[in-house]
Scaffold this active site. Structure first.
Site, mmCIF file in Angstrom:
data_model
loop_
_atom_site.group_PDB
_atom_site.id
_atom_site.type_symbol
_atom_site.label_atom_id
_atom_site.label_comp_id
_atom_site.label_asym_id
_atom_site.label_seq_id
_atom_site.Cartn_x
_atom_site.Cartn_y
_atom_site.Cartn_z
ATOM 1 N N ASN A 7 0.881 -1.168 0.000
ATOM 2 C CA ASN A 7 0.000 0.000 0.000
ATOM 3 C C ASN A 7 0.918 1.217 0.000
ATOM 4 O O ASN A 7 1.556 1.519 1.013
ATOM 5 C CB ASN A 7 -0.922 -0.007 1.216
ATOM 6 C CG ASN A 7 -1.840 1.208 1.247
ATOM 7 O OD1 ASN A 7 -1.425 2.305 0.862
ATOM 8 N ND2 ASN A 7 -3.067 1.030 1.686
ATOM 9 N N GLU A 34 -3.892 2.036 -2.898
ATOM 10 C CA GLU A 34 -3.904 3.478 -2.623
ATOM 11 C C GLU A 34 -2.973 4.235 -3.577
ATOM 12 O O GLU A 34 -2.072 4.941 -3.154
ATOM 13 C CB GLU A 34 -3.560 3.767 -1.158
ATOM 14 C CG GLU A 34 -4.743 3.540 -0.229
ATOM 15 C CD GLU A 34 -4.699 4.422 1.014
ATOM 16 O OE1 GLU A 34 -5.204 5.562 0.920
ATOM 17 O OE2 GLU A 34 -4.188 3.981 2.054
ATOM 18 N N TYR A 106 -8.106 -3.656 -2.244
ATOM 19 C CA TYR A 106 -8.000 -2.620 -1.208
ATOM 20 C C TYR A 106 -9.364 -2.502 -0.544
ATOM 21 O O TYR A 106 -10.267 -1.843 -1.037
ATOM 22 C CB TYR A 106 -7.567 -1.289 -1.831
ATOM 23 C CG TYR A 106 -7.554 -0.122 -0.871
ATOM 24 C CD1 TYR A 106 -6.956 -0.225 0.382
ATOM 25 C CD2 TYR A 106 -8.138 1.094 -1.217
ATOM 26 C CE1 TYR A 106 -6.946 0.850 1.256
ATOM 27 C CE2 TYR A 106 -8.130 2.170 -0.353
ATOM 28 C CZ TYR A 106 -7.533 2.046 0.881
ATOM 29 O OH TYR A 106 -7.529 3.110 1.746
ATOM 30 N N ASP A 147 -4.485 -4.876 0.898
ATOM 31 C CA ASP A 147 -4.783 -4.226 2.166
ATOM 32 C C ASP A 147 -6.233 -4.554 2.527
ATOM 33 O O ASP A 147 -7.149 -3.991 1.952
ATOM 34 C CB ASP A 147 -4.557 -2.718 2.022
ATOM 35 C CG ASP A 147 -4.887 -1.949 3.297
ATOM 36 O OD1 ASP A 147 -5.324 -2.582 4.277
ATOM 37 O OD2 ASP A 147 -4.704 -0.721 3.299
ATOM 38 N N ASN A 149 -7.553 -4.103 5.508
ATOM 39 C CA ASN A 149 -8.035 -3.225 6.580
ATOM 40 C C ASN A 149 -8.720 -4.009 7.705
ATOM 41 O O ASN A 149 -9.745 -3.585 8.251
ATOM 42 C CB ASN A 149 -8.959 -2.138 6.026
ATOM 43 C CG ASN A 149 -8.200 -0.879 5.628
ATOM 44 O OD1 ASN A 149 -7.313 -0.423 6.351
ATOM 45 N ND2 ASN A 149 -8.523 -0.322 4.477
ATOM 46 N N ASP A 247 2.917 4.565 5.097
ATOM 47 C CA ASP A 247 2.673 4.063 6.461
ATOM 48 C C ASP A 247 2.570 2.533 6.483
ATOM 49 O O ASP A 247 2.582 1.932 7.557
ATOM 50 C CB ASP A 247 1.456 4.733 7.130
ATOM 51 C CG ASP A 247 0.305 4.990 6.177
ATOM 52 O OD1 ASP A 247 0.342 4.521 5.031
ATOM 53 O OD2 ASP A 247 -0.655 5.663 6.606
ATOM 54 N N HIS A 248 2.459 1.897 5.318
ATOM 55 C CA HIS A 248 2.539 0.442 5.216
ATOM 56 C C HIS A 248 3.958 0.047 4.785
ATOM 57 O O HIS A 248 4.661 0.820 4.134
ATOM 58 C CB HIS A 248 1.585 -0.089 4.146
ATOM 59 C CG HIS A 248 0.138 0.111 4.451
ATOM 60 N ND1 HIS A 248 -0.724 -0.914 4.728
ATOM 61 C CD2 HIS A 248 -0.605 1.247 4.508
ATOM 62 C CE1 HIS A 248 -1.941 -0.437 4.942
ATOM 63 N NE2 HIS A 248 -1.897 0.869 4.810
#
Length: 265
Positions: A7, A34, A106, A147, A149, A247-248
């Site tokens: 991501n 993303e 995603y 991802d 989530n 951030d991933h």
DNA sequence: ATGCCCTCGCCTCGAGGA
């Protein structure tokens, strides 16, 4: 064969970091999430320059998914999940690479919970489960990766009690993930590392990476025909520590070339 | 309980992320 997911949190803002990691790790297949870029702003020239073919589904500002393949063009088989034609989010793309169906996804974040975004997350999960069941019936190698989530269990969260009411850890969402896996998928990282604390995401806030306050939300689900080939599964944690990182962190699995058959079969 | 930090847009703040 190395299959990876990352991501990137903005493909154009992340291009330098992405190219650096591609050079370092040379994955054979890479799913991106993303992109945060419209279709025409995908940096295809730079990726081709790095030796990758690509297919992608962009979207202005948010979402966006892609599949890269080293030295070849991924064979596109699907954009978007069935079941909700009015859904215009770019969250699923699928291709065949080297005989493996690669579904790059995603999954919606779902916060705030409760609310319409959480409802959308649960609907999207249901659509994914329905479609995943169809894929399993084909009895071919399939990797559903990206991802999600979702932190599947308490072992996947640095501080589970803080996340109980968050859309990434609500019991409905954990149940949805478990029901998906229970169709017959193998969670590659957890399968090879059953007791380890493994994270794939560290918040930009609160100095989270330095404190190792992370979440495991990027997952590889393998159909039986590819689970039998699983050799390794690792998180590229150090990449999260690079300047201008997402951030991933990137995550990858290594597959044997041939199925590992039981001796008596 | 909230902001923190970071990305994008069409623009210097707001929205969304997780």
């Amino acid at each position: 064969m190395k299959v990876a997911t990352y991501n990137v949190n903005g493909i154009n803002g992340r291009l330098e970091v992405l190219l650096r990691w591609l050079e370092e790790a040379s994955p054979d297949v890479l799913c991106l999430q993303e992109l945060k870029a419209p279709q025409e702003k995908f940096p295809i020239k730079a990726l081709e320059g790095a030796g990758y073919g690509a297919i992608w589904q962009g979207q202005k500002s948010w979402n966006g998914v892609a599949i890269l393949a080293r030295g070849q063009e991924p064979h596109l088989t699907r954009k978007g999940l069935p079941g909700e034609p009015e859904d215009e989010h770019s969250r699923y793309i699928e291709a065949i690479v080297d005989g493996i169906v690669i579904g790059g996804l995603y999954l919606p974040n779902g916060n705030p919970c409760p609310g319409p975004k959480f409802d959308y997350k649960l609907r999207w999960f249901k659509r994914l489960r329905d479609y995943a069941a169809e894929l399993l019936e084909l009895e071919v190698p399939v990797v559903l990766v990206g991802d999600y989530n979702v932190m599947p269990t308490e072992l996947d969260v640095y501080k589970p009690e803080r996340w109980t009411n968050d859309a990434l850890f609500r019991v409905e969402v954990r149940d949805a993930f478990r029901h998906l896996v229970d169709q017959g998928w193998t969670d590659a990282l957890r399968h090879l590392h059953p007791d380890e604390r493994i994270y794939t995401f560290w918040d930009y806030f609160r100095n989270a990476y330095a404190r190792d306050a992370g979440l495991r939300i990027d997952h590889f689900l393998l159909s039986p025909q590819v689970a039998s080939r699983l050799a390794k599964a690792e998180v590229e944690k150090h990449v999260r520590g690079w300047d201008h990182s997402s951030d991933h962190a990137p995550v990858w699995i290594e597959l044997h070339d041939e199925p590992m058959m039981p001796a008596d079969e």
